[in-house]
Design an enzyme around this catalytic site. Sequence first.
Site, PDB file in Angstrom:
ATOM      1  N   ASP A 416       0.719  -1.300   0.107  1.00 45.45           N
ATOM      2  CA  ASP A 416      -0.157  -0.010  -0.067  1.00 45.45           C
ATOM      3  C   ASP A 416       1.022   1.220   0.119  1.00 45.45           C
ATOM      4  O   ASP A 416       1.971   1.303   0.555  1.00 45.45           O
ATOM      5  CB  ASP A 416      -0.903  -0.003   1.259  1.00 45.45           C
ATOM      6  CG  ASP A 416      -1.816   1.310   1.344  1.00 45.45           C
ATOM      7  OD1 ASP A 416      -2.644   1.207   0.333  1.00 45.45           O
ATOM      8  OD2 ASP A 416      -1.717   2.119   2.140  1.00 45.45           O
ATOM      9  N   GLU A 469       0.861  -0.781  -5.157  1.00 43.40           N
ATOM     10  CA  GLU A 469      -0.162   0.644  -5.286  1.00 43.40           C
ATOM     11  C   GLU A 469       0.833   1.828  -5.517  1.00 43.40           C
ATOM     12  O   GLU A 469       1.006   2.299  -4.658  1.00 43.40           O
ATOM     13  CB  GLU A 469      -0.970   0.701  -4.161  1.00 43.40           C
ATOM     14  CG  GLU A 469      -2.084   1.699  -4.546  1.00 43.40           C
ATOM     15  CD  GLU A 469      -2.446   2.442  -3.317  1.00 43.40           C
ATOM     16  OE1 GLU A 469      -3.702   2.894  -3.374  1.00 43.40           O
ATOM     17  OE2 GLU A 469      -1.836   2.319  -2.144  1.00 43.40           O
TER      18      GLU A 469
END
Length: 739
Positions: A416, A469
């Site tokens: 993330d 990401e």
Amino acid sequence: MTRKQDESLYIVPDQTEDLLAGRCADPFAVLGRHNAGKVDVVRAFCPDAAKVRLVLQRPRSAPVERAMRPVDDTGMYIGIIPAGARYHFRIVWADAVEEAEDPYSFGPLLNEDDLRSFQQGKTCHPDRMLGAHPMVIHGVAGVRFAVWAPNAHRVSVIGDFNIWDSRRHPMRLRHTAGIWEIFIPHIGAGERYKFEIMQKDGLILPQKADPFAKFSERPPATASVVASGTTFEWKDDEWMRSRSARHSPSAPISIYEVHVPSWRRPAGDPDRVATWSDLIQELIPYAIENGFTHIELLPIMEYPFGGSWGYQSLGLFAPSARHGTPAEFAEFIDACHRERLGVILDWVPAHFPNDVHGLACFDGTALFEHQDPREGVHRDWNTLIYNFGRHEVRSFLISSALMWLEQYHVDGLRVDAVASMLYRDYSRNDGNWIPNIYGGRENLEAADFIRELNDAVRREVPDALVIAEESTSWPGVTRTTAEGGLGFSFKWNMGWMHDTLTFIQRDPVWRGHHLSEVLFGVHYAFSEHFVLSLSHDEVTHGKGSLIARMPGDHWQKHAGLRSYLAFMWCHPGKKLLFMGSEIAQQREWNHDAEIDWKALEDPLKAGMQILVRDLNHLLRVCPALHELDCDPKGFSWVIGDDVNNSVLAWLRFAENGVPVVVVWNMTPVVRYHYKVGVPSGGRWHELINTDGKIYGGSNAGNGGGVNAVEQPSHGYTWSCEITLPPLAVLVLSPVFPEF
């Protein structure tokens, strides 16, 4: 003379006062066994005991007891035994008698080479050394505790086993790496514990959870829990043998993204969340039935605040107690694999919350984070940024990643907020960030950490996925580190998502004038290995659901979303869809409530689910839709300039297989006799028509297929005249594959 010598053995050391006051930095210098020639002096600290006796264990005769002398009313007891004799304590409490081994009779526990490797950042598995580990030492069962706190004055283990009294189990400092250790006999899995840390100035910090804990109490409780050291018996050999092929850039990959607490509430009870056992019974069959190859779970690493959806993790080694035990989590992964379903976990090495029981100011200093808030604080999220330039912090994070992949057989990690890691000025105004050593904005230490992480995964678990990401144009995200890249397996294609969502929300009347928003994605589609993602971020924070963003009336909204999803499934790149979107959930995602499953009573919602199921099955059986996802040879535009009709057409190819033609009518107007060039003559079968009645469409189309005739069009010798249904995608192939 002898009496005077014996009495001298009962004199307490200088550090005893500090020990009794809870500020002793070296408790092993006071407590435990200390040789005095032919005898050993044993000192124990047992406050509130009625009496303490030494039990001498003799190899060829019965044990012998010797009383220990109390030192006033301090709780300190002193006894004398023959040098080298084995012993344990018999402690008489007000309401019980306890047989106890002496935790201070055990020598140093951790290997010097391991300590040095951790301090130098040369180990990928410090979790095997740090944390709480049930084990047997010299025939005695107990738990070894170890914690990194190099700037602390004193560290104690506290828990139910010592009535949370920090004076009872202060730890030994191993100066090589700043690690404190102790072995506590006769405790085991299930014990609650924390660390009490005293700063150099004598201030006691809030009680700290174990950064390396393998399990924790269920929030809002915050204690760590000793996890079982028992190895799980895996039954997923077949899956693990085939995993490398399933994770190839040429493999069909379709991911169902799930927030476990809000996917489905057991029995519809809003106050309950699903257990791993519940998910075995419900989520696995659902994902399999709907054709997904993988599920991706929003972070399940223990986190204190439910509203963070897990993205503010503190227990990077502990599956959240909200859903069950570590063994039950392993059983869930095993069950997924036995059903040929992969599992990807969202994992957050970018930042951590500032809860006082966590990593923040862990030993009284900025240990895991940066001292300077210009480097160490995420203002957007009010969280702290890991210090990627510190060896021990990098080892901590990499060992977390490897533990999930190795110990739990997790198939991949979606990392993330990579962009926030890579740029020092991420979401910062001028003057609120510090340039790198070359004066630039790139976070060189973070980039080095990411490369080190991906190299470690490739070395230790080469068939696992690591997905970024990453929302910027950082070069080479999925190139190998040897090629100068970051080394990820795949990258979320955020640009494709933003552009196409902008396009699909436009009134169909004007879409022809904005085709570039769809066409542009192919210009860079093969620059990285991409995952096309319609994730949780696109259905929250006031953005509304996907269906709510479609223009038109109720029917047109559903037709538009059906065509958009089919466009996505037929576009180069692997696929990811957040839960609820497959049933066209009307409302924005709410993490405190389950998916609107009752919406399936609407035939248009049920039709959307059937379409996603069919798209997933087609993705698997049709090599042209996945085999060359990452290769420009796999794609060619047929029609990319029909501004007046708002129609696009393209070809997808397999390495040695049958191509498919995809045609997208972006308007609610049926277009008859629309000519499309194709690479071969004969029958072209209609594999998917998103306007089919079964999906809730008007059932316009071509009766299952069309014939290509030898009439040149769009650069091809053959062409088809097709009926294009409204707001629909057609997928055509000269071969009809078995579904």
